[in-house]
Design a protein around this motif. Structure first.
Motif, PDB file in Angstrom:
ATOM      1  N   PHE A   1      22.400  66.189  28.540  1.00 33.18           N
ATOM      2  CA  PHE A   1      21.479  65.070  28.480  1.00 33.18           C
ATOM      3  C   PHE A   1      21.867  63.941  29.437  1.00 33.18           C
ATOM      4  O   PHE A   1      21.056  63.066  29.727  1.00 33.18           O
ATOM      5  CB  PHE A   1      21.375  64.535  27.048  1.00 33.18           C
ATOM      6  CG  PHE A   1      20.769  65.532  26.100  1.00 33.18           C
ATOM      7  CD1 PHE A   1      19.397  65.645  25.970  1.00 33.18           C
ATOM      8  CD2 PHE A   1      21.574  66.363  25.350  1.00 33.18           C
ATOM      9  CE1 PHE A   1      18.835  66.564  25.107  1.00 33.18           C
ATOM     10  CE2 PHE A   1      21.030  67.284  24.474  1.00 33.18           C
ATOM     11  CZ  PHE A   1      19.654  67.389  24.353  1.00 33.18           C
ATOM     12  N   ARG A   2      23.076  63.973  29.935  1.00 32.37           N
ATOM     13  CA  ARG A   2      23.541  62.924  30.842  1.00 32.37           C
ATOM     14  C   ARG A   2      22.765  62.901  32.159  1.00 32.37           C
ATOM     15  O   ARG A   2      22.791  61.918  32.881  1.00 32.37           O
ATOM     16  CB  ARG A   2      25.031  63.085  31.122  1.00 32.37           C
ATOM     17  CG  ARG A   2      25.884  62.883  29.876  1.00 32.37           C
ATOM     18  CD  ARG A   2      27.341  63.126  30.175  1.00 32.37           C
ATOM     19  NE  ARG A   2      27.813  62.218  31.200  1.00 32.37           N
ATOM     20  CZ  ARG A   2      28.582  61.159  30.996  1.00 32.37           C
ATOM     21  NH1 ARG A   2      28.992  60.890  29.786  1.00 32.37           N
ATOM     22  NH2 ARG A   2      28.971  60.401  31.986  1.00 32.37           N
ATOM     23  N   PHE A   3      22.081  63.987  32.473  1.00 33.94           N
ATOM     24  CA  PHE A   3      21.344  64.078  33.734  1.00 33.94           C
ATOM     25  C   PHE A   3      19.993  63.375  33.675  1.00 33.94           C
ATOM     26  O   PHE A   3      19.366  63.168  34.703  1.00 33.94           O
ATOM     27  CB  PHE A   3      21.184  65.534  34.154  1.00 33.94           C
ATOM     28  CG  PHE A   3      22.507  66.198  34.421  1.00 33.94           C
ATOM     29  CD1 PHE A   3      23.226  65.897  35.563  1.00 33.94           C
ATOM     30  CD2 PHE A   3      23.049  67.088  33.508  1.00 33.94           C
ATOM     31  CE1 PHE A   3      24.462  66.485  35.804  1.00 33.94           C
ATOM     32  CE2 PHE A   3      24.278  67.677  33.734  1.00 33.94           C
ATOM     33  CZ  PHE A   3      24.994  67.377  34.877  1.00 33.94           C
ATOM     34  N   GLY A   4      19.505  63.021  32.489  1.00 36.37           N
ATOM     35  CA  GLY A   4      18.287  62.232  32.352  1.00 36.37           C
ATOM     36  C   GLY A   4      16.987  63.004  32.302  1.00 36.37           C
ATOM     37  O   GLY A   4      16.020  62.561  31.725  1.00 36.37           O
TER      38      GLY A   4
ATOM     39  N   CYS B   1      15.888  58.375  34.665  1.00 37.62           N
ATOM     40  CA  CYS B   1      16.992  58.143  35.600  1.00 37.62           C
ATOM     41  C   CYS B   1      16.928  56.758  36.253  1.00 37.62           C
ATOM     42  O   CYS B   1      17.019  56.626  37.471  1.00 37.62           O
ATOM     43  CB  CYS B   1      17.038  59.238  36.651  1.00 37.62           C
ATOM     44  SG  CYS B   1      17.139  60.899  35.959  1.00 37.62           S
ATOM     45  N   HIS B   2      16.732  55.735  35.435  1.00 36.23           N
ATOM     46  CA  HIS B   2      16.692  54.348  35.906  1.00 36.23           C
ATOM     47  C   HIS B   2      15.627  54.125  36.971  1.00 36.23           C
ATOM     48  O   HIS B   2      15.823  53.364  37.911  1.00 36.23           O
ATOM     49  CB  HIS B   2      18.065  53.886  36.378  1.00 36.23           C
ATOM     50  CG  HIS B   2      19.110  54.052  35.335  1.00 36.23           C
ATOM     51  ND1 HIS B   2      19.178  53.248  34.210  1.00 36.23           N
ATOM     52  CD2 HIS B   2      20.114  54.952  35.206  1.00 36.23           C
ATOM     53  CE1 HIS B   2      20.177  53.641  33.462  1.00 36.23           C
ATOM     54  NE2 HIS B   2      20.758  54.666  34.027  1.00 36.23           N
ATOM     55  N   GLY B   3      14.499  54.850  36.821  1.00 38.66           N
ATOM     56  CA  GLY B   3      13.349  54.622  37.687  1.00 38.66           C
ATOM     57  C   GLY B   3      13.319  55.411  38.975  1.00 38.66           C
ATOM     58  O   GLY B   3      12.488  55.127  39.844  1.00 38.66           O
ATOM     59  N   LYS B   4      14.174  56.412  39.126  1.00 34.17           N
ATOM     60  CA  LYS B   4      14.193  57.208  40.355  1.00 34.17           C
ATOM     61  C   LYS B   4      12.945  58.082  40.454  1.00 34.17           C
ATOM     62  O   LYS B   4      12.481  58.650  39.463  1.00 34.17           O
ATOM     63  CB  LYS B   4      15.440  58.073  40.420  1.00 34.17           C
ATOM     64  CG  LYS B   4      16.699  57.242  40.570  1.00 34.17           C
ATOM     65  CD  LYS B   4      17.921  58.109  40.667  1.00 34.17           C
ATOM     66  CE  LYS B   4      19.142  57.213  40.823  1.00 34.17           C
ATOM     67  NZ  LYS B   4      20.344  57.830  40.311  1.00 34.17           N
TER      68      LYS B   4
END
Length: 144
Positions: A117-120, A26-29
């Protein structure tokens, strides 16, 4: 009992994480990584080879078990400081999701199977993880 997870990232990003023994989502969250516990099984699904690319891959590209420890920040430079989690990656092959779609509980009978899969990061059943691990020619990591 340990859980099983699918994380989503491009194959190029997954390769770096495998080489260095970590995962990011999730982009590093940090929040999604806090859901993981030591011993949880994680498999990466890579929709593409490159981040943001049109080079469709649709394959599972890494399989491992989460190590003990908490998510930690890592300075990648340029002001980007994503959170990571350490993982013991297995030596596995890449496996296309396409032959598994009808067999996975997560995707069976779903026309828009890719939506989840959009949730990461998403939890999956132990049975789905075992099926994916077999497709990747790995001995399944046994849940507790």
């Amino acid at each position: 009992m340990n859980k099983s997870w699918i994380a989503v990232a491009s194959a190029e990003h997954v390769r770096r994480g495998r080489a260095e023994g970590f995962m990011q989502v999730c982009h590093g969250k940090a929040g999604p990584l806090r859901r993981l516990r030591p011993g949880d099984r994680v498999v990466y699904y890579s929709p593409t080879v490159t981040f943001g690319g049109k080079d469709r891959l649709q394959a599972f590209t890494a399989l491992g078990a989460v190590r003990a420890g908490e998510p930690y920040p890592f300075d990648m430079g340029g002001g980007f400081v994503p959170f990571r989690r350490d993982v013991d990656w297995l030596a596995v092959g890449q496996a296309s999701i396409l032959p598994l779609l009808a067999r996975l509980e997560l995707t069976a009978g779903k026309k828009n199977w890719g939506y989840a899969f959009r949730f990461g990061l998403l939890e999956i059943s132990a049975a789905d993880m075992d099926l994916i691990a077999a497709a990747m020619q790995a001995a399944a990591i046994a849940p507790d």
